[in-house]
Scaffold this motif. Structure first.
Motif, short mmCIF file in Angstrom:
data_model
loop_
_atom_site.label_atom_id
_atom_site.label_comp_id
_atom_site.label_asym_id
_atom_site.label_seq_id
_atom_site.Cartn_x
_atom_site.Cartn_y
_atom_site.Cartn_z
N ASP A 281 0.40 -1.90 0.15
CA ASP A 281 0.52 0.22 -0.33
C ASP A 281 0.64 1.52 0.03
OD1 ASP A 281 -1.87 1.89 0.32
OD2 ASP A 281 -2.26 1.27 2.39
N PRO A 282 1.07 1.62 -1.14
CA PRO A 282 2.52 2.80 -1.36
C PRO A 282 1.66 3.94 -0.98
CG PRO A 282 0.92 2.03 -3.33
CD PRO A 282 0.80 1.30 -2.08
N SER A 283 -0.02 4.57 -0.76
CA SER A 283 -0.45 5.46 -0.66
C SER A 283 -0.85 5.56 1.47
CB SER A 283 -2.32 5.49 -0.71
OG SER A 283 -2.41 4.31 -0.76
N PHE A 284 0.40 4.56 1.79
CA PHE A 284 -0.31 4.57 3.24
C PHE A 284 -1.58 5.54 3.77
CE2 PHE A 284 4.43 5.50 1.91
CZ PHE A 284 5.13 5.46 3.39
N GLY A 285 -2.77 3.91 3.49
CA GLY A 285 -3.30 4.28 3.97
C GLY A 285 -3.81 4.27 5.65
N LEU A 286 -3.74 3.50 6.07
CA LEU A 286 -3.89 3.34 7.60
C LEU A 286 -3.02 4.58 7.72
CD1 LEU A 286 -2.02 0.37 8.93
CD2 LEU A 286 -4.81 0.39 8.53
N SER A 287 -1.57 5.11 7.66
CA SER A 287 -1.12 6.57 8.52
C SER A 287 -2.74 7.38 7.36
CB SER A 287 0.00 6.86 7.70
OG SER A 287 0.43 5.84 8.39
N ALA A 288 -2.91 7.94 7.31
CA ALA A 288 -3.98 8.84 6.74
C ALA A 288 -5.48 8.76 7.41
CB ALA A 288 -4.59 8.33 5.13
N LYS A 289 -5.92 7.39 7.29
CA LYS A 289 -7.06 7.13 8.19
C LYS A 289 -7.27 7.51 9.98
CE LYS A 289 -9.25 3.77 6.03
NZ LYS A 289 -8.95 2.19 5.98
#
Ligand code: ADP
Length: 550
Positions: free
Chosen positions: A196-204
């Motif tokens: 997941d290169p979009s850093f989904g967890l960090s963004a949430k």
């Protein structure tokens, strides 16, 4: 929103400073620059930028020394600091971070990385908890690791625990979001899901902490330290992006730098909250002291006004008494004058009769002496009237001594009526005295209260057809004196007002408006009541009730 933030740049190289200035200005920041650490400290004494960008290598005092001083000073303790260096050596980075810098960027990392770092640091400032954050920073920092349950995670948890952190390990984002809601962590370390290169967890997590205005630090742990990865992590909202592949020690240094900043901000917030609480407490204490002072002043003024009022009242009562005394004296003069006049006339007749009798013959002498004896009889009855009047006067004067004593009420009323005789004229007075006669009271009860009420009744009724009925008696522990008249009565809506001082319907000069006010005061001082009703014969009925046992 923070793009107009003020940055203080400490960079000795003019060329590099120019490049950095252009870059920051293009991004919308305001830039101030000093060439060395000493000048920077000077500048910080009178201005407070939003962020420091410090070159590690400076002439004289080095960057890490500057940072250490800035961190020791209360006012600048939480100022975000980004350290730049041309070196890529880990120990430089370690020294920079350990001195208290919040992030470290190699200059060769490029403009985009530097700007991302700057924005991430300013973002953390914005997320500062206000006032109600955890109270003290002198505590074990709480970290939460959001990562799969594997040996690498276990190792990290035990490394962090060995560093003195209180570490929790969760595998799901739900628990992590809950920790943000409950302010249960100072820092969250998040290992992104593989691929997941979009850093989904960090963004949430960043979205949630922004929504909750939480100051929790957010560090994304990645497998590589490529600039593109770091940029993506910062863009997603992480405060820092750290590669797990680097030596474990360096990882801890980076985490320490981020968490320390969060704790410092908490402490600052707690300090602000404490100051605010103290200021509020102080303001409250001042307000209370003020209010107490004002109350005391108002009380003093009230006491003064009260004393003045009492004095005035006493004077008024005194002058009202003097006025009724004048009426009394006129009454007494009238009462004595009548018998005195015919005593004097008869005395002259007797004198003449006795003188004539000396020279008269027997028949004439007998007639003269009979006449003299007859006149002496009249003189005697006149003198008896005067004697009775004197007895009543003495009784009345005894009533006025202000002392409480057992008084024969009907007797006292009779004395008052004698004195009021001239005012009563031909008004008929009917007395009905019950068997109870004695009452423990002050003389004023009769000679002020009854006198004022009967005098008012005399004024109210018709001088020829007027009729006043005075009744006394006792029932249910109360002694009752009732004065009825056949005058116009007191209208219901005026029955309270007539007791007010100065309320009068009489002509100027003939009424003071004080009679009933005084009567009311005297009755109250006996614990009694005074009421006005409509009399049976249509006029006013004044009913005084006094407890038999005071
Ligand atoms: P003053 O007699 O000087 O007017 P008072 O306080 O004794 O003062 O009486 C106040 C008023 O009460 C009188 O002016 C009168 O209007 C009313 N009042 C008192 N007694 C009677 C009464 N027996 N009948 C009608 N009105 C009365």
């Amino acid at each position: 929103m923070n793009d107009d933030a003020a940055i203080l740049l400490i960079e000795d190289s003019d060329t590099q400073a120019l490049q950095l200035r252009r870059m920051f200005e293009r991004a919308g920041f305001r830039i101030d620059r000093t060439r060395d650490a000493e000048t920077a400290l000077e500048t910080l004494n009178h201005s407070r930028p939003d962020l420091l960008v410090v070159d590690y290598r400076l002439p004289g005092m080095n960057g890490d020394e500057l940072v250490r001083i800035v961190r020791q000073t209360g006012a600048t303790r939480t100022l975000p600091i980004l350290m730049l260096t041309g070196d890529d050596a880990s120990d430089v980075e370690r020294q920079g971070l350990d001195s208290g810098a919040n992030a470290y960027v190699p200059k060769r990392g490029g403009a985009e990385l530097i700007l991302s770092r700057v924005r991430a640091l300013l973002r953390q400032v914005r997320a500062r908890p206000l006032g109600d954050g955890p109270a003290a920073a002198l505590r074990q920092a709480r970290l939460l690791l959001l990562a799969p349950q594997d040996t690498a995670s276990d190792q990290l948890v035990s490394d962090l625990a060995a560093e003195g952190y209180h570490v929790g390990h969760v595998a799901g984002i739900a628990d992590t979001l809950k920790a943000i809601d409950e302010e249960a962590a100072d820092g969250i370390l998040v290992v992104e899901q593989p691929g997941d290169p979009s850093f989904g967890l960090s963004a949430k997590l960043d979205a949630r902490r922004t929504a909750r205005a939480s100051g929790v630090a957010l560090v994304a742990l990645t497998d590589d330290a490529e600039p593109a990865t770091v940029l993506a992590g910062l863009a997603a909202g992480a405060d820092d992006v750290v590669s797990r592949g680097r030596d474990g020690d360096m990882l801890l240094v980076r985490i320490r730098a981020i968490v320390r900043r969060k704790l410092a901000r908490d402490e600052e917030a707690a300090g602000i909250a404490r100051e605010q609480a103290q200021a509020i407490a102080l303001a409250q204490a001042r307000a209370e002291a003020d209010a107490a002072e004002r109350l005391a002043q108002a009380n003093a003024e009230l006491a003064g006004a009260n004393a003045l009022l009492r004095e005035t009242q006493a004077q008024l009562v005194q002058s009202a008494k003097m006025a009724s005394l004048g009426e009394l004296v006129a009454g007494i003069a009238h009462e004595i004058n009548n018998p005195l006049a015919f005593i004097l006339a008869h005395q002259a007749t007797v004198e003449r009769a006795v003188a004539g009798a000396a020279n008269a013959d027997d028949d004439a002498r007998g007639a003269l002496l009979t006449k003299a004896a007859d006149r002496l009889q009249s003189i005697r009855s006149g003198l008896t009237r005067i004697q009775e009047l004197v007895v009543k006067l003495r009784r009345f004067s005894r009533l006025d001594d202000g002392e409480v004593s057992r008084i024969d009420i009907p007797d006292a009323i009779d004395a008052v009526l004698t004195l009021l005789a001239p005012r009563l004229g031909s008004v008929e007075v009917v007395r009905t005295y019950g068997p109870a006669r004695m009452l423990e009271c002050s003389g004023a009860l009769v000679n002020q209260v009854v006198m004022n009420i009967v005098a008012n009744a005399a004024d109210a009724v018709d001088p020829v057809a007027g009729r006043i009925a005075i009744t006394t008696g006792a029932a249910d522990g109360m002694f009752c004196i009732q004065v009825d008249d056949n005058g116009p009565g007191v209208p219901e809506d005026r029955r309270e007002r007539v007791f007010e001082p100065f309320f009068t319907t009489k002509d100027v000069g003939s009424g003071t408006g004080l009679g009933l006010a005084i009567a009311y005061g005297v009755v109250r001082s006996h614990g009694g009541t005074i009421a006005i009703e409509r009399a049976v014969q249509g006029g006013a009925s004044f009913i005084i009730r006094i407890p038999e046992r005071p």
